[in-house]
Design an enzyme around this catalytic site. Structure first.
Site, mmCIF file in Angstrom:
data_model
loop_
_atom_site.group_PDB
_atom_site.id
_atom_site.type_symbol
_atom_site.label_atom_id
_atom_site.label_comp_id
_atom_site.label_asym_id
_atom_site.label_seq_id
_atom_site.Cartn_x
_atom_site.Cartn_y
_atom_site.Cartn_z
ATOM 1 C CB CYS A 13 -0.923 -0.006 1.209
ATOM 2 S SG CYS A 13 -1.941 1.489 1.314
ATOM 3 C CE LYS A 40 -10.570 -5.661 3.556
ATOM 4 N NZ LYS A 40 -11.638 -4.794 3.044
ATOM 5 C CB VAL A 53 -4.002 -0.459 5.348
ATOM 6 C CG1 VAL A 53 -4.392 -1.679 6.153
ATOM 7 C CG2 VAL A 53 -3.646 -0.855 3.922
ATOM 8 C CD GLU A 66 -9.197 7.196 3.881
ATOM 9 O OE1 GLU A 66 -9.002 8.007 2.958
ATOM 10 O OE2 GLU A 66 -9.185 5.970 3.699
ATOM 11 C CB SER A 67 -2.735 8.066 4.159
ATOM 12 O OG SER A 67 -3.255 8.708 3.009
#
Length: 234
Positions: A13, A40, A53, A66-67
């Protein structure tokens, strides 16, 4: 704040990489838990309302998802700020972080294209975005806005990492005549935080992922594999 944060990850990711890079840049100790998004665990389903992720576990049952909010949280709470102090420039940086996300979408279109027409169209769309970046980068570098590493740099390092793998079996000409972008890419690749954001087997994992896409890029990979096998046989 807990003594040690936990970054919930997937090996490929790019958004996880953003968070890992920021944690490394700020010298924040953290644990890393890698999950299989195809299987998951129940605790992950409960913690991640979008089923994606990265997650950042703060302690107990507290998670951020959330990044973008994760890296903003880290920037506000840990070490020296990576965002600029000027509000207008900070807004510009946030816009280019979103621009990086749009490029990641374009990379997905590239490796999911079913035929050569779609593949080359996706490639041209990506090159147009990189041409735009060539005019936006600080001319003195080495990073997006000059001497200071920023959250924009953390967002773009995973973008360029895809091309490190693509270029082992493709000639894309994506960065031809884009000298600033190429120099920026090289500086990011040499950064310890960027190198440590993935495991050593990342190139092999990404290659295997691409081989299984049933796409044009999968066919190109198969062709290169056959060519190498013939060379070895001779």
């Amino acid at each position: 704040m807990p003594d040690t944060l936990t970054l919930i990850s997937h090996a490929l990711c790019p958004y996880v990489q953003r968070a890992a890079i920021v944690l490394h840049e700020k010298n924040v100790p953290f644990d890393r838990v890698t999950i299989d998004l195809a299987d998951k665990p129940d605790w992950f389903r409960a913690a991640s309302p979008l089923g994606k992720v990265p997650l950042l576990k703060l302690g107990g049952d507290r998670y951020l998802f959330e990044s973008a909010p994760i890296v903003e949280f880290l920037d506000e709470t840990e070490g020296s700020r990576l965002h600029p102090e000027d509000p207008a420039e900070r807004a510009r940086h946030r816009a280019y972080i979103e621009f990086a996300s749009q490029i990641l979408n374009g990379i997905g279109a590239l490796y999911n294209a079913r035929d050569d027409t779609g593949f080359y169209a996706a490639g041209e769309a990506l090159r147009a975005k990189f041409r735009h970046l060539e005019g936006e980068l600080d001319p003195d570098g080495p990073f997006f806005a000059g001497r200071a590493f920023s959250l924009v740099d953390a967002a773009f390092a995973p973008v360029f990492r895809y091309f490190d793998v693509f270029e082992t079996f493709l000639t894309l000409e994506m960065f031809d005549d884009l000298d600033r972008v190429l120099a920026w890419r090289g500086k990011l690749a040499a950064r310890t935080s960027v190198q440590e954001a993935v495991t050593a087997d990342y190139p092999a994992l990404l290659t295997a992922f691409l081989q299984n896409r049933n796409s044009w890029i999968s066919q190109l990979l198969d062709l290169r594999s056959r060519e190498r096998s013939l060379l070895v046989a001779h």
